[in-house]
Design an enzyme around this catalytic site. Structure first.
Site, mmCIF file in Angstrom:
data_model
loop_
_atom_site.group_PDB
_atom_site.id
_atom_site.type_symbol
_atom_site.label_atom_id
_atom_site.label_comp_id
_atom_site.label_asym_id
_atom_site.label_seq_id
_atom_site.Cartn_x
_atom_site.Cartn_y
_atom_site.Cartn_z
ATOM 1 N N ARG A 113 37.917 61.437 28.571
ATOM 2 C CA ARG A 113 36.589 61.721 29.175
ATOM 3 C C ARG A 113 35.573 60.610 28.931
ATOM 4 N NH1 ARG A 113 37.917 66.968 27.331
ATOM 5 N NH2 ARG A 113 38.672 68.190 29.086
ATOM 6 N N LYS A 159 30.085 50.772 39.299
ATOM 7 C CA LYS A 159 30.981 51.408 40.269
ATOM 8 C C LYS A 159 32.405 51.070 39.861
ATOM 9 C CE LYS A 159 28.478 51.823 44.619
ATOM 10 N NZ LYS A 159 28.457 51.399 46.034
ATOM 11 N N GLU A 182 29.177 37.316 48.784
ATOM 12 C CA GLU A 182 28.296 38.302 48.133
ATOM 13 C C GLU A 182 26.988 37.632 47.682
ATOM 14 O OE1 GLU A 182 29.025 41.528 48.125
ATOM 15 O OE2 GLU A 182 31.204 41.677 48.257
ATOM 16 N N LYS A 216 20.851 42.709 41.446
ATOM 17 C CA LYS A 216 21.686 43.914 41.398
ATOM 18 C C LYS A 216 21.155 44.863 40.324
ATOM 19 C CE LYS A 216 26.071 45.974 41.884
ATOM 20 N NZ LYS A 216 27.461 45.829 42.267
ATOM 21 N N GLU A 274 23.545 55.681 43.951
ATOM 22 C CA GLU A 274 23.444 55.539 45.409
ATOM 23 C C GLU A 274 23.025 56.851 46.062
ATOM 24 O OE1 GLU A 274 26.381 52.718 46.764
ATOM 25 O OE2 GLU A 274 26.308 53.594 48.757
ATOM 26 N N ARG A 319 20.346 51.649 46.639
ATOM 27 C CA ARG A 319 21.578 50.926 46.302
ATOM 28 C C ARG A 319 22.436 50.658 47.539
ATOM 29 N NH1 ARG A 319 25.525 51.444 41.012
ATOM 30 N NH2 ARG A 319 26.893 49.783 41.690
ATOM 31 N N ASN A 371 25.133 47.173 50.470
ATOM 32 C CA ASN A 371 26.314 47.224 51.337
ATOM 33 C C ASN A 371 26.103 46.510 52.669
ATOM 34 O OD1 ASN A 371 28.069 48.719 49.605
ATOM 35 N ND2 ASN A 371 26.767 50.494 49.969
ATOM 36 N N HIS A 378 29.043 45.649 54.803
ATOM 37 C CA HIS A 378 30.222 46.298 54.242
ATOM 38 C C HIS A 378 30.858 47.339 55.164
ATOM 39 C CE1 HIS A 378 29.268 44.081 50.704
ATOM 40 N NE2 HIS A 378 30.166 44.684 49.959
ATOM 41 N N HIS A 380 34.521 46.651 55.601
ATOM 42 C CA HIS A 380 35.568 47.573 55.143
ATOM 43 C C HIS A 380 36.502 47.952 56.287
ATOM 44 C CE1 HIS A 380 33.291 49.053 51.294
ATOM 45 N NE2 HIS A 380 33.968 47.946 51.094
ATOM 46 N N HIS A 383 38.292 40.455 50.678
ATOM 47 C CA HIS A 383 37.102 41.307 50.743
ATOM 48 C C HIS A 383 35.872 40.486 51.152
ATOM 49 C CE1 HIS A 383 34.302 44.506 49.610
ATOM 50 N NE2 HIS A 383 33.662 43.641 48.834
HETATM 51 N N1 LIG Z 1 32.651 47.835 41.736
HETATM 52 C C1 LIG Z 1 31.881 47.231 42.602
HETATM 53 O O1 LIG Z 1 30.654 47.402 42.605
HETATM 54 C C2 LIG Z 1 32.487 46.286 43.597
HETATM 55 C C3 LIG Z 1 31.673 45.437 44.359
HETATM 56 C C4 LIG Z 1 32.285 44.519 45.206
HETATM 57 C C5 LIG Z 1 33.673 44.464 45.293
HETATM 58 N N2 LIG Z 1 34.420 45.329 44.558
HETATM 59 C C6 LIG Z 1 35.887 45.271 44.614
HETATM 60 O O2 LIG Z 1 36.293 44.045 44.048
HETATM 61 C C7 LIG Z 1 37.577 43.707 44.590
HETATM 62 C C8 LIG Z 1 37.589 42.269 44.985
HETATM 63 O O3 LIG Z 1 37.348 41.508 43.846
HETATM 64 P P1 LIG Z 1 37.823 39.994 43.761
HETATM 65 O O4 LIG Z 1 37.422 39.280 44.980
HETATM 66 O O5 LIG Z 1 37.378 39.507 42.449
HETATM 67 O O6 LIG Z 1 39.408 40.133 43.873
HETATM 68 P P2 LIG Z 1 40.617 40.058 42.824
HETATM 69 O O7 LIG Z 1 40.303 40.766 41.582
HETATM 70 O O8 LIG Z 1 41.816 40.474 43.587
HETATM 71 O O9 LIG Z 1 40.715 38.499 42.505
HETATM 72 C C9 LIG Z 1 41.028 37.614 43.538
HETATM 73 C C10 LIG Z 1 42.239 36.749 43.183
HETATM 74 O O10 LIG Z 1 41.850 35.777 42.243
HETATM 75 C C11 LIG Z 1 42.714 35.821 41.103
HETATM 76 N N3 LIG Z 1 41.911 35.378 39.979
HETATM 77 C C12 LIG Z 1 40.918 36.062 39.356
HETATM 78 N N4 LIG Z 1 40.277 35.270 38.490
HETATM 79 C C13 LIG Z 1 40.899 34.072 38.523
HETATM 80 C C14 LIG Z 1 40.687 32.841 37.862
HETATM 81 N N5 LIG Z 1 39.646 32.657 37.051
HETATM 82 N N6 LIG Z 1 41.526 31.826 38.131
HETATM 83 C C15 LIG Z 1 42.546 31.974 39.029
HETATM 84 N N7 LIG Z 1 42.772 33.099 39.712
HETATM 85 C C16 LIG Z 1 41.949 34.139 39.465
HETATM 86 C C17 LIG Z 1 43.205 37.231 41.074
HETATM 87 O O11 LIG Z 1 44.408 37.337 40.379
HETATM 88 C C18 LIG Z 1 43.385 37.520 42.552
HETATM 89 O O12 LIG Z 1 44.592 36.971 43.008
HETATM 90 C C19 LIG Z 1 37.809 44.658 45.745
HETATM 91 O O13 LIG Z 1 38.731 45.638 45.343
HETATM 92 C C20 LIG Z 1 36.456 45.279 45.994
HETATM 93 O O14 LIG Z 1 36.539 46.576 46.513
HETATM 94 C C21 LIG Z 1 33.859 46.215 43.710
#
Ligand SMILES: NC(=O)c1ccc[n+]([C@@H]2O[C@H](COP(=O)([O-])OP(=O)(O)OC[C@H]3O[C@@H](n4cnc5c(N)ncnc54)[C@H](O)[C@@H]3O)[C@@H](O)[C@H]2O)c1
Length: 370
Positions: free
Chosen positions: A130, A152, A194, A236, A246, A251, A255, A258, A262, A276
């Site tokens: 929890r 999130k 972003e 942010k 949200e 918040r 998006n 988005h 999406h 993304h």
């Molecule tokens: N929680 C939130 O508020 C929020 C906001 C925006 C996006 N997201 C989510 O985030 C995700 C996308 O995140 P992302 O773009 O970081 O993708 P990711 O985590 O898949 O990373 C992208 C790629 O880079 C690689 N990588 C990461 N760090 C590295 C480094 N320093 N050196 C070499 N390779 C590296 C990873 O292994 C992966 O292949 C999506 O699932 C999206 O929905 C969440």
């Protein structure tokens, strides 16, 4: 404030204040190898580090030994890289790893990776026993400016992205700028999407600054990178402080692009063909076109949006059909009983939520990018 954070020698760049917790964001050139300096009172504490195939490289930078030498128990688990990791089965795998290794209420999970690792680790932290502590160490630009901040967490389902999750704040966000040096350029650009989003939705001066500094950012000049990340985290944090879950609409402004993005990601099947951030870049251009069609921003403003997206080496076009994108948008989390809610630009640097937008106009805006 978590007692195990060592705040004496470390200066937070930004502080996030929410009902779910107040926590620091540190942004430094190099943090991962000296992680132990950011923690205290850790003797006997369990740290569970989650990373992926590409970020496991950071496990060997010496910090695990430092934590162990201070009496902490340190274990790590490596997920496959990619969006598929945000799944029920990987969530179960991670939770089973934690329970098998005697995770306790005072254990701390560490997300060492991009948004994927951050989202699933945060969700495990929110639900294990929890709720246990967790720390975000984001290693993609996208995660550093966006996903690691604000609480999130979640995983994807066959019906769409992020449909199962929780609002759950980390105890700290530690941004190591050097970690970006191994990030592929395409992933860096996805993060820039972003960064641009923050400028478009909330700060015209930041947009001007970005237009001048984008090359320095791509060259990973430390002070410029630090400033861009700090600015995004600050924006942010301000939004999340007003509307953590949200509920008031504030918040939701984050998006921008988005709902379109999406839909593109959903059609692409989350298989890495469209990242993304790339989908969001196209989505922001669609939102800008629609804002123009709706009479809010000028054609020159749309061009400026297109120019900054181009300068950031991001796409503005998708091969998917406009009607298919429109249909895929209907499953968006931000849709309610009144229909689609879209974030549009009233002016550059000022966004708002709009509902009841004519389908014809939405399709027209999409078709300008499809
Ligand atoms: N929680 C939130 O508020 C929020 C906001 C925006 C996006 N997201 C989510 O985030 C995700 C996308 O995140 P992302 O773009 O970081 O993708 P990711 O985590 O898949 O990373 C992208 C790629 O880079 C690689 N990588 C990461 N760090 C590295 C480094 N320093 N050196 C070499 N390779 C590296 C990873 O292994 C992966 O292949 C999506 O699932 C999206 O929905 C969440």
């Amino acid at each position: 404030m978590a007692p195990f954070l060592n705040r004496e020698n470390n200066q937070a760049a930004v502080t996030v204040t929410t009902k779910g917790g107040t926590y620091p964001i540190y942004i430094e050139d190099r943090i991962i190898p000296v992680l132990a300096q950011y923690l205290q009172d850790i003797e006997g504490r369990h740290f569970f580090i989650f990373c992926d195939e590409n970020t496991k490289r950071f496990l060997d930078s010496g910090f695990r030994q430092q934590l162990s030498s201070k009496g902490a128990v340190v274990k790590s688990h490596v997920f496959p890289a990619g969006e598929e990791t945000k799944s029920f089965s990987r969530y179960e795998e991670g939770v089973n790893f934690l329970l098998k290794n005697n995770a306790r209420r005072d254990s701390c999970l560490i997300a060492l990776g991009g948004g994927v690792v951050g989202d699933i680790t945060g969700f495990m932290a929110a639900t294990l026993l929890r709720g246990v502590d967790f720390i975000q160490i984001p290693t993609t630009l996208l995660a550093q400016v966006d996903s690691s901040v604000g609480g999130k967490t979640g995983i994807n389902t066959e019906f769409g992205k992020n449909l199962v999750g929780a609002f759950y704040q980390p105890k700290a966000v530690l941004v190591d700028l050097k970690s970006l040096s191994s990030l592929p350029e395409r992933e860096f650009a996805a993060g820039m999407s972003e960064v641009i989003k923050y400028a478009l939705l909330g700060d015209i001066k930041f947009l001007e600054w970005l237009e001048d500094n984008i090359d320095a950012l791509y060259n990973q000049e430390v002070s410029t990178l630090r400033e861009a990340i700090r600015k995004c985290c600050e924006m942010k944090a301000a939004v999340v402080a007003k509307d953590e879950k949200e509920t008031s609409g504030v918040r939701a402004l984050l998006n921008l692009g988005h709902t379109f993005g999406h839909a593109i990601e959903k059609l692409a099947g989350y298989n890495g063909s469209v990242l993304h951030g790339e989908a969001i870049a196209i989505g922001m251009v669609m939102a800008a076109e629609l804002s123009h069609i709706e009479g809010m921003i000028s054609a020159e403003d749309v061009k400026r949006v297109r120019d900054i997206i181009k300068k950031a080496r991001l796409p503005q076009k998708t091969d998917f059909n406009s009607e298919d994108i429109y249909s895929a948008m209907q499953g968006d989390k931000k849709a309610d009983r009144k229909g689609l809610n879209l974030i549009l630009l009233k002016t550059l640097g000022d966004a708002a939520i709009f509902s009841n937008i004519d389908k014809k106009n939405i399709i027209k805006a999409i078709s300008l990018c499809a």
